[in-house]
Design a protein around this motif. Structure first.
Motif, PDB file in Angstrom:
ATOM      1  N   ASP A 292     -19.000   6.313  26.416  1.00 15.40           N
ATOM      2  CA  ASP A 292     -19.714   6.814  27.582  1.00 15.40           C
ATOM      3  C   ASP A 292     -18.864   7.638  28.402  1.00 15.40           C
ATOM      4  O   ASP A 292     -19.237   8.474  29.038  1.00 15.40           O
ATOM      5  CB  ASP A 292     -20.335   5.834  28.368  1.00 15.40           C
ATOM      6  N   GLY A 293     -17.644   7.777  28.155  1.00 18.50           N
ATOM      7  CA  GLY A 293     -16.529   8.608  28.704  1.00 18.50           C
ATOM      8  C   GLY A 293     -16.075   9.762  28.231  1.00 18.50           C
ATOM      9  O   GLY A 293     -15.405  10.345  28.282  1.00 18.50           O
ATOM     10  N   GLY A 294     -16.783   9.813  26.861  1.00 17.87           N
ATOM     11  CA  GLY A 294     -16.165  11.104  25.996  1.00 17.87           C
ATOM     12  C   GLY A 294     -15.249  10.890  25.010  1.00 17.87           C
ATOM     13  O   GLY A 294     -14.608  11.546  24.256  1.00 17.87           O
ATOM     14  N   LYS A 295     -14.782   9.840  25.017  1.00 11.09           N
ATOM     15  CA  LYS A 295     -13.599   9.372  23.980  1.00 11.09           C
ATOM     16  C   LYS A 295     -13.962   9.186  22.441  1.00 11.09           C
ATOM     17  O   LYS A 295     -15.173   8.387  22.388  1.00 11.09           O
ATOM     18  CB  LYS A 295     -13.018   7.939  24.497  1.00 11.09           C
ATOM     19  N   VAL A 296     -13.433   9.593  21.675  1.00 16.55           N
ATOM     20  CA  VAL A 296     -13.521   9.453  20.205  1.00 16.55           C
ATOM     21  C   VAL A 296     -12.465   8.372  19.616  1.00 16.55           C
ATOM     22  O   VAL A 296     -11.284   8.750  19.924  1.00 16.55           O
ATOM     23  CB  VAL A 296     -13.741  10.385  19.195  1.00 16.55           C
ATOM     24  N   GLN A 297     -12.668   7.327  18.937  1.00 16.82           N
ATOM     25  CA  GLN A 297     -11.621   6.270  18.467  1.00 16.82           C
ATOM     26  C   GLN A 297     -11.987   5.953  17.071  1.00 16.82           C
ATOM     27  O   GLN A 297     -13.044   6.116  16.491  1.00 16.82           O
ATOM     28  CB  GLN A 297     -11.775   5.102  19.291  1.00 16.82           C
ATOM     29  N   ALA A 298     -10.747   5.874  16.248  1.00 17.90           N
ATOM     30  CA  ALA A 298     -10.829   5.565  14.771  1.00 17.90           C
ATOM     31  C   ALA A 298     -10.441   4.137  14.772  1.00 17.90           C
ATOM     32  O   ALA A 298      -9.272   3.482  15.332  1.00 17.90           O
ATOM     33  CB  ALA A 298     -10.040   6.610  13.925  1.00 17.90           C
ATOM     34  N   TRP A 299     -10.932   3.516  13.861  1.00 18.36           N
ATOM     35  CA  TRP A 299     -10.600   1.996  13.690  1.00 18.36           C
ATOM     36  C   TRP A 299     -10.428   1.860  12.056  1.00 18.36           C
ATOM     37  O   TRP A 299     -11.242   1.996  11.400  1.00 18.36           O
ATOM     38  CB  TRP A 299     -11.546   1.064  14.408  1.00 18.36           C
ATOM     39  N   SER A 300      -9.238   1.112  11.768  1.00 24.37           N
ATOM     40  CA  SER A 300      -9.325   0.824  10.258  1.00 24.37           C
ATOM     41  C   SER A 300     -10.383  -0.364   9.771  1.00 24.37           C
ATOM     42  O   SER A 300     -10.403  -1.299  10.242  1.00 24.37           O
ATOM     43  CB  SER A 300      -7.770   0.302   9.778  1.00 24.37           C
ATOM     44  N   TRP A 301     -10.871  -0.018   8.711  1.00 21.70           N
ATOM     45  CA  TRP A 301     -11.872  -1.315   8.042  1.00 21.70           C
ATOM     46  C   TRP A 301     -11.136  -2.149   7.391  1.00 21.70           C
ATOM     47  O   TRP A 301     -11.303  -3.133   7.218  1.00 21.70           O
ATOM     48  CB  TRP A 301     -12.688  -0.373   6.967  1.00 21.70           C
ATOM     49  N   HIS A 302      -9.559  -1.848   7.093  1.00 20.47           N
ATOM     50  CA  HIS A 302      -8.795  -2.996   6.345  1.00 20.47           C
ATOM     51  C   HIS A 302      -8.257  -3.850   7.372  1.00 20.47           C
ATOM     52  O   HIS A 302      -8.154  -4.963   7.265  1.00 20.47           O
ATOM     53  CB  HIS A 302      -7.856  -1.988   5.594  1.00 20.47           C
ATOM     54  N   THR A 303      -7.536  -3.254   8.520  1.00 18.24           N
ATOM     55  CA  THR A 303      -7.007  -4.236   9.441  1.00 18.24           C
ATOM     56  C   THR A 303      -7.908  -4.404  10.845  1.00 18.24           C
ATOM     57  O   THR A 303      -7.733  -5.160  11.653  1.00 18.24           O
ATOM     58  CB  THR A 303      -5.651  -3.630  10.021  1.00 18.24           C
ATOM     59  N   PHE A 304      -8.736  -3.645  11.105  1.00 23.10           N
ATOM     60  CA  PHE A 304      -9.622  -3.478  12.381  1.00 23.10           C
ATOM     61  C   PHE A 304      -9.061  -3.097  13.629  1.00 23.10           C
ATOM     62  O   PHE A 304      -9.318  -3.403  14.861  1.00 23.10           O
ATOM     63  CB  PHE A 304     -10.473  -4.879  12.581  1.00 23.10           C
ATOM     64  N   GLU A 305      -7.951  -2.257  13.266  1.00 25.59           N
ATOM     65  CA  GLU A 305      -6.904  -2.126  14.532  1.00 25.59           C
ATOM     66  C   GLU A 305      -7.371  -0.778  14.697  1.00 25.59           C
ATOM     67  O   GLU A 305      -7.581   0.139  14.025  1.00 25.59           O
ATOM     68  CB  GLU A 305      -5.352  -2.386  14.206  1.00 25.59           C
ATOM     69  N   ASN A 306      -6.859  -0.239  16.100  1.00 24.23           N
ATOM     70  CA  ASN A 306      -7.291   0.992  16.682  1.00 24.23           C
ATOM     71  C   ASN A 306      -6.086   1.960  15.857  1.00 24.23           C
ATOM     72  O   ASN A 306      -5.129   1.753  15.816  1.00 24.23           O
ATOM     73  CB  ASN A 306      -7.209   1.099  18.064  1.00 24.23           C
ATOM     74  N   CYS A 307      -6.634   3.155  15.336  1.00 26.54           N
ATOM     75  CA  CYS A 307      -5.740   4.130  14.819  1.00 26.54           C
ATOM     76  C   CYS A 307      -5.586   5.186  15.535  1.00 26.54           C
ATOM     77  O   CYS A 307      -4.413   5.992  15.479  1.00 26.54           O
ATOM     78  CB  CYS A 307      -6.244   4.498  13.274  1.00 26.54           C
ATOM     79  N   GLN A 308      -6.597   5.624  16.372  1.00 28.23           N
ATOM     80  CA  GLN A 308      -6.554   6.783  17.046  1.00 28.23           C
ATOM     81  C   GLN A 308      -7.501   6.745  18.459  1.00 28.23           C
ATOM     82  O   GLN A 308      -8.569   6.286  18.177  1.00 28.23           O
ATOM     83  CB  GLN A 308      -6.737   8.059  16.223  1.00 28.23           C
ATOM     84  N   SER A 309      -6.939   7.397  19.367  1.00 25.37           N
ATOM     85  CA  SER A 309      -7.987   7.411  20.666  1.00 25.37           C
ATOM     86  C   SER A 309      -7.806   8.846  21.254  1.00 25.37           C
ATOM     87  O   SER A 309      -6.709   9.170  21.407  1.00 25.37           O
ATOM     88  CB  SER A 309      -7.616   6.281  21.767  1.00 25.37           C
ATOM     89  N   GLU A 315     -18.161  14.488  28.426  1.00 20.77           N
ATOM     90  CA  GLU A 315     -19.247  13.668  28.796  1.00 20.77           C
ATOM     91  C   GLU A 315     -19.560  12.532  27.861  1.00 20.77           C
ATOM     92  O   GLU A 315     -18.883  12.658  26.785  1.00 20.77           O
ATOM     93  CB  GLU A 315     -20.649  14.232  29.107  1.00 20.77           C
ATOM     94  N   ALA A 316     -20.649  11.657  27.822  1.00 16.65           N
ATOM     95  CA  ALA A 316     -20.651  10.846  26.645  1.00 16.65           C
ATOM     96  C   ALA A 316     -20.878  11.408  25.444  1.00 16.65           C
ATOM     97  O   ALA A 316     -21.556  12.364  25.289  1.00 16.65           O
ATOM     98  CB  ALA A 316     -21.865   9.730  27.253  1.00 16.65           C
ATOM     99  N   VAL A 317     -20.322  10.513  24.374  1.00 15.44           N
ATOM    100  CA  VAL A 317     -20.637  10.808  22.953  1.00 15.44           C
ATOM    101  C   VAL A 317     -21.732  10.479  22.601  1.00 15.44           C
ATOM    102  O   VAL A 317     -22.116   9.314  22.815  1.00 15.44           O
ATOM    103  CB  VAL A 317     -19.304  10.436  22.300  1.00 15.44           C
ATOM    104  N   THR A 318     -22.507  11.235  22.234  1.00 10.96           N
ATOM    105  CA  THR A 318     -24.257  10.822  22.037  1.00 10.96           C
ATOM    106  C   THR A 318     -24.504  10.736  20.676  1.00 10.96           C
ATOM    107  O   THR A 318     -25.387   9.976  20.112  1.00 10.96           O
ATOM    108  CB  THR A 318     -25.091  11.964  22.590  1.00 10.96           C
ATOM    109  N   SER A 319     -23.694  11.373  19.891  1.00  7.98           N
ATOM    110  CA  SER A 319     -23.798  11.131  18.137  1.00  7.98           C
ATOM    111  C   SER A 319     -22.632  11.263  17.501  1.00  7.98           C
ATOM    112  O   SER A 319     -21.799  12.160  17.795  1.00  7.98           O
ATOM    113  CB  SER A 319     -25.143  12.141  17.823  1.00  7.98           C
ATOM    114  N   ILE A 320     -22.516  10.521  16.264  1.00  4.80           N
ATOM    115  CA  ILE A 320     -21.110  10.728  15.368  1.00  4.80           C
ATOM    116  C   ILE A 320     -22.156  10.525  14.227  1.00  4.80           C
ATOM    117  O   ILE A 320     -22.686   9.505  13.816  1.00  4.80           O
ATOM    118  CB  ILE A 320     -20.123   9.782  15.727  1.00  4.80           C
ATOM    119  N   GLN A 321     -21.726  11.612  13.027  1.00  2.00           N
ATOM    120  CA  GLN A 321     -22.132  11.444  11.712  1.00  2.00           C
ATOM    121  C   GLN A 321     -20.803  11.784  10.744  1.00  2.00           C
ATOM    122  O   GLN A 321     -20.321  12.798  11.316  1.00  2.00           O
ATOM    123  CB  GLN A 321     -23.215  12.410  11.476  1.00  2.00           C
TER     124      GLN A 321
END
Length: 554
Positions: A292-309, A315-321
């Motif tokens: 809701d603050g406009g941040k985009v983050q990436a998470w590993s499907w292998h480790t479920f750790e945060n890769c990037q912020s 403004e708020a991120v309303t859609s990601i595809q």
């Protein structure tokens, strides 16, 4: 026109109020005036319905400026998007190599991903004699034959849709607005503001599982492909047929659910209210979330750790595809960003393009909702207006596709399935809800689907049966499954296709021919000189601008 604009704005604000979780007595009073305001708006529109003031329809003098075809590179359908190993990286490589380079080599080039095969651009309908006779060109007779064939194919497609019928089945169980839906095999998964994720068995239209665990409203869902589900199932010692669903919530959590056992197998705390997410099936897989603050983050499907912020939007991120290795994000202020997933353990997302609201033309509304659907070099944008925007994300050029014949129509969501582009539309003036169908890739209007008392459609999912018939599910105030019927067996209450002839004459418009109308159509609430003696505008405006409301209306 001034009173018409004020009424349109009030009705838009009331619609936003109605989806709040709790209402004050003052807000209930404002909502009670909706019928009165609609009646007055209809009266004014009738007075202004002369040909010289027809709202939302391009005049005859501008018809020659409309683009009857979309000049764009051919694209792969979302369900046919090739894996990274088959996506070519630039025209030079595509011409020089007989086979695609390995995924690892593609990442090292650093060149923008080229979605789909490189083919010639669509030929304009009219070509000068000089161009026609150039060496290597297509003879006139072949071009004319090709055009006639395309017209005949479209006429046949349109005729088939004019005969289509759908049977609707209501899925009852949620006690609040359905904000997101996704289809998995014969199951439909829905998320609601009531904090639950529910799994439905489509053939019997019954609730299969009730997945409770979020403490805030569920805002988004995503279904990883089967091969990635198998990897996770193996690591959890579950059946290799287990399917998983990702859910994001205002409680700042992303949860991973195993559908067969009906349990949450993993929770990821993101430190921010999650307003959008998608799964990127590249390498080991990535979960991409928006906040809701406009941040985009990436998470590993292998480790479920945060890769990037990344602080990607204001403004708020309303859609990601996702589309192949590309990730598209949109925000409440109207901006669109395009990212390349480089499949690195750290900082996998690289920004390719960012287009602000000044380019997309989607900013300015107090509710700030913007959803997107990518297709090759184009991104289709739904942003609460009577049309869809088409952004050519490599060049920043835009056009718009008429999705309602009146400026009181608002587009809430856009979806692609097979060769169809589907846009939902809700008329603020009369409360009618419609699904409009367009053929791809030319974006030609096919037909519309509606029925009496149809609810506002805020989210959409689609798939096809083994026989090739369409099955859809729509969410909003109601959760409804649409099942396409054969030519026989129609029952009372089945939905039949209708055509809006006003959409035939003003489907695809160049941005140049519509700039003046966009400034004067009354839908940009930020430039209205709106005074309300009862302070009705102020209270509702504040409610509409909340980040939670934005993510609810995805």
């Amino acid at each position: 026109m001034g009173e018409v604009r004020k009424l349109q704005k009030k009705l838009r604000q009331i619609e936003n109020l109605e989806i709040k979780i709790s209402l004050t007595p003052e807000e209930r009073f404002k909502i009670s005036r909706k019928a009165e305001l609609r009646s007055r708006l209809a009266e004014l529109q009738l007075q202004l319905s002369g040909p010289q003031q027809t709202l939302g329809i391009v005049g005859d003098g501008k018809k020659e400026k409309m683009k009857r075809q979309v000049e764009d590179a051919p694209e792969a359908l979302p369900s046919q998007t090739p894996p990274a190993s088959k996506i070519l990286k630039g025209e030079k490589e595509s011409k020089a190599q007989a086979t695609p380079a390995p995924a690892a080599r593609q990442r090292k080039t650093g060149v923008e991903a080229e979605i789909g095969r490189q083919q010639e651009r669509a030929e304009p309908a009219k070509v000068s004699d000089h161009c026609r006779n150039m060496s290597g060109g297509i003879p006139d007779s072949e071009k004319e034959q090709q055009l006639r064939q395309e017209e005949a194919e479209f006429a046949s497609l349109r005729a088939s849709w004019e005969k289509a019928k759908f049977r609707l089945r209501l899925l009852e169980g949620h006690n609040d607005i359905v904000t997101c839906v996704v289809a998995v095999d014969n199951l439909v998964v829905s998320g609601s503001r009531d904090t639950t994720v529910k799994v439905w068995h489509v053939p019997t239209a019954t609730e299969h599982k009730n997945l409770g665990g979020h403490t805030g409203g569920v805002t988004c869902l995503s279904a990883p492909p089967l091969e990635y589900c198998k990897r996770l199932a193996w690591s959890l010692s579950l059946s290799d047929k287990e399917r998983f669903i990702l859910s994001g919530s205002a409680d700042c959590y992303v949860k991973i659910w195993a559908l067969t056992i009906g349990q949450c197998v993993k929770s990821i705390y993101t430190f921010n209210a999650v307003t959008a997410l998608c799964f990127v099936p590249e390498e080991d897989g990535y979960i991409i979330t928006g906040s809701d603050g406009g941040k985009v983050q990436a998470w590993s499907w292998h480790t479920f750790e945060n890769c990037q912020s990344i602080n990607a939007h204001q403004e708020a991120v309303t859609s990601i595809q996702s589309q192949g290795p590309l990730v598209f994000s949109s925000s409440a202020e109207g901006g669109v960003s395009v990212w390349e997933n480089q499949c690195w353990d750290r900082d996998p997302l690289r920004l390719l393009h960012h287009w602000s609201s000044q380019v997309t033309g989607c900013g300015g509304g107090p509710d700030g909702r913007l959803t997107l659907s990518p297709r090759g070099d184009r991104v289709f944008l739904a942003h609460g207006r009577a049309w869809l925007k088409i952004l050519h994300w490599r060049t920043g050029t835009t056009s718009r596709l008429t999705n309602h014949s009146s400026i009181t129509g608002v587009t809430d969501c856009v979806h692609q399935t097979g060769g169809l582009l589907i846009g939902s539309c809700y008329d603020l003036a009369n409360g009618e809800s419609t699904l409009n169908l367009f053929s791809m890739p030319q974006c030609q209007y096919l037909a519309s689907l509606t029925w009496p008392d149809a609810p506002r459609i805020l989210c959409f999912a689609a798939w096809t049966t083994g026989s090739g018939d369409h099955r859809w599910v729509t969410g909003g105030r109601n959760l409804i499954v649409w099942e396409q019927l054969s030519s026989s067996g129609k029952q009372r209450g089945d939905v039949t296709v209708k055509r809006d002839s006003r959409l035939d004459c003003c489907s695809l418009e160049s941005e140049e021919s519509t700039e003046d109308e966009e400034e004067t159509d009354g839908t940009h609430t930020h430039d209205l000189d709106y005074e309300d003696d009862t302070d009705e505008g102020k209270g509702v405006e504040d409610a509409g601008s909340s980040s939670w409301l934005r993510c609810v209306l995805q």
